[in-house]
Design a protein around this motif. Structure first.
Motif, PDB file in Angstrom:
ATOM      1  N   THR A 173      -9.285   7.746  -3.855  1.00  0.00           N
ATOM      2  CA  THR A 173      -7.915   7.722  -4.332  1.00  0.00           C
ATOM      3  C   THR A 173      -7.213   8.859  -3.612  1.00  0.00           C
ATOM      4  OG1 THR A 173      -8.599   6.868  -6.482  1.00  0.00           O
ATOM      5  CG2 THR A 173      -6.416   7.880  -6.351  1.00  0.00           C
ATOM      6  N   ARG A 220      -3.421  10.500  -1.890  1.00  0.00           N
ATOM      7  CA  ARG A 220      -1.963  10.561  -2.044  1.00  0.00           C
ATOM      8  C   ARG A 220      -1.345  11.351  -0.891  1.00  0.00           C
ATOM      9  NH1 ARG A 220       1.627  11.805  -7.126  1.00  0.00           N
ATOM     10  NH2 ARG A 220       2.806   9.928  -6.760  1.00  0.00           N
ATOM     11  N   ASP A 253       0.451   6.197  -2.371  1.00  0.00           N
ATOM     12  CA  ASP A 253      -0.762   6.085  -3.182  1.00  0.00           C
ATOM     13  C   ASP A 253      -1.724   5.087  -2.545  1.00  0.00           C
ATOM     14  OD1 ASP A 253       0.099   7.871  -5.212  1.00  0.00           O
ATOM     15  OD2 ASP A 253       1.362   6.290  -6.053  1.00  0.00           O
ATOM     16  N   ASP A 298      -5.511   3.465  -3.070  1.00  0.00           N
ATOM     17  CA  ASP A 298      -6.726   3.237  -3.862  1.00  0.00           C
ATOM     18  C   ASP A 298      -7.628   2.386  -2.981  1.00  0.00           C
ATOM     19  OD1 ASP A 298      -5.989   4.591  -6.231  1.00  0.00           O
ATOM     20  OD2 ASP A 298      -4.705   2.914  -6.789  1.00  0.00           O
ATOM     21  N   ARG A 356       0.543   1.808  -2.333  1.00  0.00           N
ATOM     22  CA  ARG A 356       1.778   1.793  -3.128  1.00  0.00           C
ATOM     23  C   ARG A 356       2.670   2.943  -2.676  1.00  0.00           C
ATOM     24  NH1 ARG A 356      -2.215   1.263  -6.780  1.00  0.00           N
ATOM     25  NH2 ARG A 356      -2.449  -0.765  -7.718  1.00  0.00           N
TER      26      ARG A 356
END
Length: 175
Positions: free
Chosen positions: A18, A20, A41, A43, A60
């Protein structure tokens, strides 16, 4: 960059990530883009396979721009699926695929930026709208049609008739 040394070229090994990272400059198209520094984002699931590392997951981000019709500010959510094979150096993909057909690893490192960019950009609207029924701008004065009354008009006169209008003082409606 993601370091894949822990996989050790062992098919079947996997790991979830994960992340960012901030959006790089110029991450978008003319009318809409992810602002520089805005978080993206990720994942992801990385799986070691025979030829390299398969990266799959979701991307995202929040994009902003302006309406293609009225130029009001807009924002849109970008949510796309990512699936890309990163081939090991000197794997059989070197001979079985074109150079730009499969992403390549640099040693044990995977550079996700080009793949994320290539996945996100096509999902962005090339002509984003603030609403599906946005009437846009008046071509005569540039005002928003949504703020103008139904009686708003701009009389356009064919330049060939303009001299007659000047000479005789306009139309019957104007007298």
């Amino acid at each position: 960059m993601i370091d894949t040394r822990e996989f050790g070229h062992s098919p079947g090994a996997s790991r979830s990530y994960t992340l960012r990272p901030p959006a790089p400059a110029g991450f978008g198209i003319d009318m809409v883009r992810v602002p520089t520094g805005e978080p993206i984002d990720l994942d992801l699931l990385l799986e070691a396979v025979v030829e390299g590392v398969l990266v799959s997951g979701t991307v995202r981000a929040k994009a902003s721009g302006e309406c293609a019709r009225c130029l009001d500010p807009i924002s849109e959510e970008v949510d796309v699926e990512l699936r890309e094979l990163f081939a090991y150096q000197d794997s059989t993909t070197d001979t079985s695929t074109d150079e730009d057909e499969v992403s390549r690893m640099s040693g044990d490192l995977i550079d996700l930026e080009p793949v994320v960019r290539d996945t996100v950009l096509p999902s962005m609207s090339t002509a984003p709208l603030c609403s599906p029924d946005c009437p846009g701008l008046c071509s005569g004065c540039g005002a928003k049609w949504a703020e103008l009354g139904p009686e708003h008009r701009h009389e356009t006169i064919d330049p060939r008739w303009a001299a007659l209008r000047e000479r005789f003082g306009g139309t019957e409606e104007e007298k």
